[in-house]
Design a protein around this motif. Sequence first.
Motif, PDB file in Angstrom:
ATOM      1  N   CYS A  98      -4.527  -8.654  -5.801  1.00 31.42           N
ATOM      2  CA  CYS A  98      -4.787  -8.848  -7.233  1.00 31.42           C
ATOM      3  C   CYS A  98      -3.752  -9.754  -7.885  1.00 31.42           C
ATOM      4  O   CYS A  98      -4.025 -10.423  -8.862  1.00 31.42           O
ATOM      5  N   GLY A  99      -2.522  -9.733  -7.347  1.00 27.39           N
ATOM      6  CA  GLY A  99      -1.478 -10.604  -7.885  1.00 27.39           C
ATOM      7  C   GLY A  99      -0.686 -10.015  -9.038  1.00 27.39           C
ATOM      8  O   GLY A  99       0.320 -10.610  -9.460  1.00 27.39           O
ATOM      9  N   VAL A 100      -1.091  -8.869  -9.567  1.00 29.77           N
ATOM     10  CA  VAL A 100      -0.400  -8.337 -10.751  1.00 29.77           C
ATOM     11  C   VAL A 100       0.108  -6.902 -10.597  1.00 29.77           C
ATOM     12  O   VAL A 100       0.894  -6.432 -11.415  1.00 29.77           O
ATOM     13  N   CYS A 101      -0.304  -6.203  -9.560  1.00 34.24           N
ATOM     14  CA  CYS A 101       0.084  -4.792  -9.432  1.00 34.24           C
ATOM     15  C   CYS A 101       1.546  -4.672  -8.984  1.00 34.24           C
ATOM     16  O   CYS A 101       2.206  -5.663  -8.674  1.00 34.24           O
ATOM     17  N   CYS A 104       2.092  -6.297  -5.515  1.00 38.89           N
ATOM     18  CA  CYS A 104       1.951  -7.753  -5.537  1.00 38.89           C
ATOM     19  C   CYS A 104       3.176  -8.403  -6.173  1.00 38.89           C
ATOM     20  O   CYS A 104       3.683  -9.407  -5.698  1.00 38.89           O
ATOM     21  N   CYS A 112      -1.335  -4.244  -1.770  1.00 42.48           N
ATOM     22  CA  CYS A 112      -1.939  -4.325  -3.107  1.00 42.48           C
ATOM     23  C   CYS A 112      -2.793  -3.093  -3.423  1.00 42.48           C
ATOM     24  O   CYS A 112      -3.549  -2.614  -2.589  1.00 42.48           O
ATOM     25  N   GLU A 113      -2.646  -2.618  -4.661  1.00 44.04           N
ATOM     26  CA  GLU A 113      -3.404  -1.433  -5.072  1.00 44.04           C
ATOM     27  C   GLU A 113      -4.886  -1.738  -5.248  1.00 44.04           C
ATOM     28  O   GLU A 113      -5.712  -0.838  -5.359  1.00 44.04           O
TER      29      GLU A 113
HETATM   30 ZN   LIG Z   1      -2.021  -6.166  -6.250  1.00 40.11          ZN
END
Ligand SMILES: [Zn+2]
Length: 349
Positions: A98-101, A104, A112-113
Motif C-alpha cells: 500500500c505504501g502508507v501503512c 511500508c 504490508c498490512e
Molecule cells: Zn502497506
Amino acid sequence: MVRVNKYMTAAVLYGKEHLKVEEVPVPEIGSGDVLVRVKTALTCGTDVKVFRRGYHARMIVPPALFGHELAGDVVAAGTGVRNFRVGDRVVAANSAPCGVCFYCRRGAENLCEDLLFNNGAYAEYIKIPARIVERNMYPIPDHVSYQDAALIEPLACVLRGLEETGVRSGDCVAVMGLGPIGLMFVRLAKVYGARVIALGRRQTQLDRALAMGADETVISGDPDELVRNVRALTDNRGVDIAIEAVGQPETWETAVRLLRRGGVVNFFGGCPNDTQVRLDTSLLHYSELTCKASFHHTPAQIQRSLEIVSHGDIASSDFVNNVEPLSNLLEVMRHLMSHNGHMKTAIIP
Ligand SMILES: [Zn+2]
Ligand SMILES: [Zn+2]
C-alpha cells in the motif's frame, strides 16, 4: 488499441484439486489498470500447494483465476496509465504494497498490512490492477525473453532470503532442499561469491545443483550424519549460513545444527500449519546463532531480480524443464503434485 475478444481461455481454481480451463469474460479494466496478453506463465510450488489444499489464506480464495508468475504484452491501458503503452513487453509482480501503512513506511513492504495480491496468469489475458501497474510492473529489456522475465517473482523471494542472511563473498552457504527454489538459492549464492554446499535427497537433484555451481554436495538422510558430513567439509566448524528450503519442521531443526558459532540460518521453507520446532537453547545462546525467516519480496527486490536476470546471471532454462499449452494445466498440476523434486513448467496460453 489492440483488438481484444470479449471471452478468453483461462484456468479457474474451484477448490481442492479442482481446476478447469474454460471460457470466461476478459477482465474489464479501470482507469489505472492495464490488460496484458500473457505470453508465458510459470508454475510455482506455491500454486501446486494451493491446488492440493484448495486455498491459500493470504493469496487466493476460490473460485478464482489462478497463477502468478507471468510476462506478456500490454494490449489495453486505462486512461489514467502514464508509464505504459499498448505494445509494451512487461513483467508484473504478483503483489503490490500500500505504501502508507506502518510496515511500508519502515521499508518492510513485504509485511504490508494491505498487500494486494493478483492471480490469473494461467489465462490468455490478465488484468494488472492500478497499484501493481504503479509500483510493481516493469518493462522487459529487449534482450530478455518472456520466460526469463517471468522468473523474477520467485527469484525476488530467494533474493530476499539470501540478503536477510547478510551473505558476503567467500561465505560458506549450505542449502537444504533442491527444488526450483533451493536451486535458485544455490545459483544466487554463487552470484554473490559464496562457497555452496548443496544438500538434497536424490542424486538427480545434487547433479542439478553441481551444474548450477554448487562446490560440494551432501546426500541428506539421517540428520546426525548430515551434520557430521557438513562439519567435515568446514574444518569441523559448520557453515556461515544455512538455508532451509524444504519446509519441514525436522529440516528447520537440522539447519540450525549446520551452523558455525555466530552463524545465520534462514528458515525459508514454509512448514504445514500448526507445526512446531524444538531448538537447543544452549546452542542458540552460547553459539550466538541468528535465526531469520523470510516471506515474499519488496518492489526493490523485484527490481534487483530483473537486473540479475537482465545481466544473464540467472536463466530460466535452469529451472524450467517443460513447456505446455494452457489446455494441459490440470495434467501439469497433477503431475507436479505427485512428483516431489519437480522443476517448473512454462505454460503458454
Ligand atoms: Zn502497506
Ligand atoms: Zn511463485
